[in-house]
Design an enzyme around this catalytic site. Structure first.
Site, PDB file in Angstrom:
ATOM      1  N   SER A  81      -9.506   2.301   3.076  1.00 47.09           N
ATOM      2  CA  SER A  81      -8.734   3.121   2.098  1.00 47.09           C
ATOM      3  C   SER A  81      -7.629   2.185   1.296  1.00 47.09           C
ATOM      4  CB  SER A  81      -7.947   4.152   3.097  1.00 47.09           C
ATOM      5  OG  SER A  81      -7.038   3.196   4.055  1.00 47.09           O
ATOM      6  N   SER A 111     -10.107  -0.224   7.200  1.00 46.28           N
ATOM      7  CA  SER A 111      -9.604   0.029   5.752  1.00 46.28           C
ATOM      8  C   SER A 111      -8.691  -1.246   5.262  1.00 46.28           C
ATOM      9  CB  SER A 111      -8.346   1.123   6.022  1.00 46.28           C
ATOM     10  OG  SER A 111      -9.024   2.285   5.995  1.00 46.28           O
ATOM     11  N   LYS A 140       0.796  -1.149   0.054  1.00 49.02           N
ATOM     12  CA  LYS A 140       0.079   0.046  -0.125  1.00 49.02           C
ATOM     13  C   LYS A 140       0.977   1.271  -0.024  1.00 49.02           C
ATOM     14  CE  LYS A 140      -3.907   2.029   2.502  1.00 49.02           C
ATOM     15  NZ  LYS A 140      -4.680   1.950   3.694  1.00 49.02           N
TER      16      LYS A 140
END
Length: 487
Positions: free
Chosen positions: A150, A174, A75
């Site tokens: 997210s 997330s 990420k």
């Protein structure tokens, strides 16, 4: 794309090489990421070089571990030395990391190959991946729908089988919510179980790095790889090393006969939960009950305050954490005559609308005259939420809940209404406030949408082994979960 476990077996049996695994990733991304748009960056030549080095180590009998040479997506808020870490923000677009995060360093020490930068909501602020400054990631099951957020890029990359697994981060759901939306496994570890060093901070008392995979076994492999105390992170826990992989590999459906599973009344009676989500979760409960689990009703009475508490505490911490991004020492800088004007111009141009909204909210609740009314009161209610979980676990081993009130929604469906978007995390937020561990496991495809629906197991702090064991037992009951078409 193979799972981590299968790739490790194939590498050790010499039926595949790391170079071939990496080439699969590069080919998959070239063929399918034009639609999914999970990757922000992918350096193919660098990956080929790292794979060649891994194959050379293995040929010489010097493999760093059985996982040496396996690619793992990262990420874009978890730093990797020599690569950009933009947090999907224009403000940090060209900032290159001078060091590895502890989680990435631990993966590298075992020979895993960090693979590209995966899209996300800017600074991890969002539930749909629509807040990225660079591109909108699509759900691999339906390109017109969001992948969740997210960690939407990580979920979509794994869900589309572009990479075997990825690291995400979870502040209020997330990892788990996008995992549910994309039909994969997402694990949020106990707060402090994984070092936050090198994770760009959103809300420091809530953030946690965790694995996103296609199987529970792979989640156990990654969790075992990245856990441990870290002198760089004072909040990391000095826990003894645990064998999560063995716990999963020894699991069976019979394990449910020894477990009490709590069903929180507040989660199953929540307003806004769609019929197809309720149907899928109730079917999962029935399958677990049929396997021998004792189902226990429990109450988490302060859950109704969780969203409000989260958006006070998280935004307050974000306001403080993001104050450092002013375009002076690093990041995009807008010259505006004097220093203060340059601060305003740099932050105004560099931050997106959702980040600005949360900074303003956080600054407000910390301001003079409002600190006691909002932030201090929120911290007190947070304690009550944690005590609710402690009380519930006196009568059961684990909790089972929905992950999200709906399946993945379409682009633009919630983005005009921030409050409606915030309620997407209604079933995941309380877990972060309490610091416990939880996992999202695919349960079924929606009866109306044909989109993935996950269930969430929640365990007490530091009970990841039991959590993973139960999640694997559910996998065995459920059977194989399908992949999206063309994967």
């Amino acid at each position: 794309m193979m799972t981590i476990a299968r790739a490790a077996a194939a590498l050790n049996n010499k039926t595949i090489t790391s170079a071939e695994l990496i080439e699969q990733v590069i080919t998959n991304v070239a063929a399918r990421d034009g639609v999914v748009k999970a990757f922000l960056k992918l350096d193919a030549e660098k990956l080929r070089k790292l794979a060649s080095e891994s194959d050379a180590r293995r040929a010489a009998g010097n493999a760093l571990s059985e996982y040496d040479g396996i690619p793992i997506g990262i990420k874009d808020c978890i730093v990797t030395e020599g690569e950009t870490c933009a947090c999907a923000s224009k403000l940090l677009e060209n900032v290159v990391s001078p060091y590895d995060s502890t989680a990435v360093a631990k993966l590298k020490s075992l020979g895993f190959i960090p693979t590209g930068r995966l899209n996300m909501d800017e600074f991890a602020m969002g539930s749909s991946c629509e807040n990225s400054a660079f591109q909108k990631t699509s759900n691999p099951w339906d390109a017109d729908r969001v992948p969740g957020g997210s960690s939407g890029g990580s979920a979509a990359a794994v869900g589309a089988r572009l990479v075997p697994a990825a690291l995400g981060s979870d502040t209020g759901g997330s990892i788990r919510q996008p995992a549910s939306f994309c039909g994969i496994v997402g694990l949020k570890p106990t707060y402090g179980r994984v070092s936050r060093y090198g994770l760009v901070a959103f809300a420091s008392s809530l953030d946690q790095i965790g694995p996103m995979t296609t199987t529970v076994e792979d989640a156990a492999i990654l969790l075992e790889a990245i856990t441990g105390a870290d002198p760089h992170d004072s909040t990391s826990l000095p826990a003894a090393k645990e064998n999560f992989v063995d716990a999963v590999r020894n699991a069976s459906a019979e394990d449910f006969k020894t477990l009490k599973i709590g069903l929180p009344e507040e989660y199953f009676n929540a307003e806004g939960m769609s019929c197809e989500v309720k149907k899928a979760v109730e079917a999962a409960v029935e399958s677990i009950k049929a396997a021998g689990a004792e189902i226990v009703p429990v109450k988490l009475p302060h859950t109704k305050y969780a969203v409000a508490v989260y958006y006070i505490i998280a935004t307050a911490e974000a306001s403080a954490n993001l104050a450092r991004f002013d375009g002076i020492r690093y990041g995009a800088r807008q010259e505006a005559g004097d220093l203060i004007s340059s601060y305003f111009a740099s932050r105004g141009a560099g931050f997106g609308e959702e980040v600005k909204r949360r900074i303003l909210l956080g600054t407000y609740v910390l301001s003079s005259g409002y600190y006691d009314a909002y932030y201090l009161r929120a911290q007190k209610v947070r304690t009550l939420i944690r005590r609710d979980f402690e009380e519930a676990f006196k009568s059961c081993d684990l909790l089972l809940t929905p992950v999200a009130p709906n399946v993945a929604f379409k682009f633009g469906e919630k983005s005009a209404n921030p409050l409606e978007m915030y309620l997407s995390d209604i079933f995941t937020i309380a877990l972060n406030l309490a610091g416990n561990c939880g996992i999202s496991v695919p349960a079924a495809l929606g009866s109306d949408s044909n989109m993935p629906i996950g269930i969430q197991f929640i365990a007490p702090a530091m009970a990841e082994a039991k959590l993973l064991q139960a999640a694997r037992a559910f996998e065995l009951i459920r059977g194989d979960f399908p992949a999206p078409e063309n994967c």
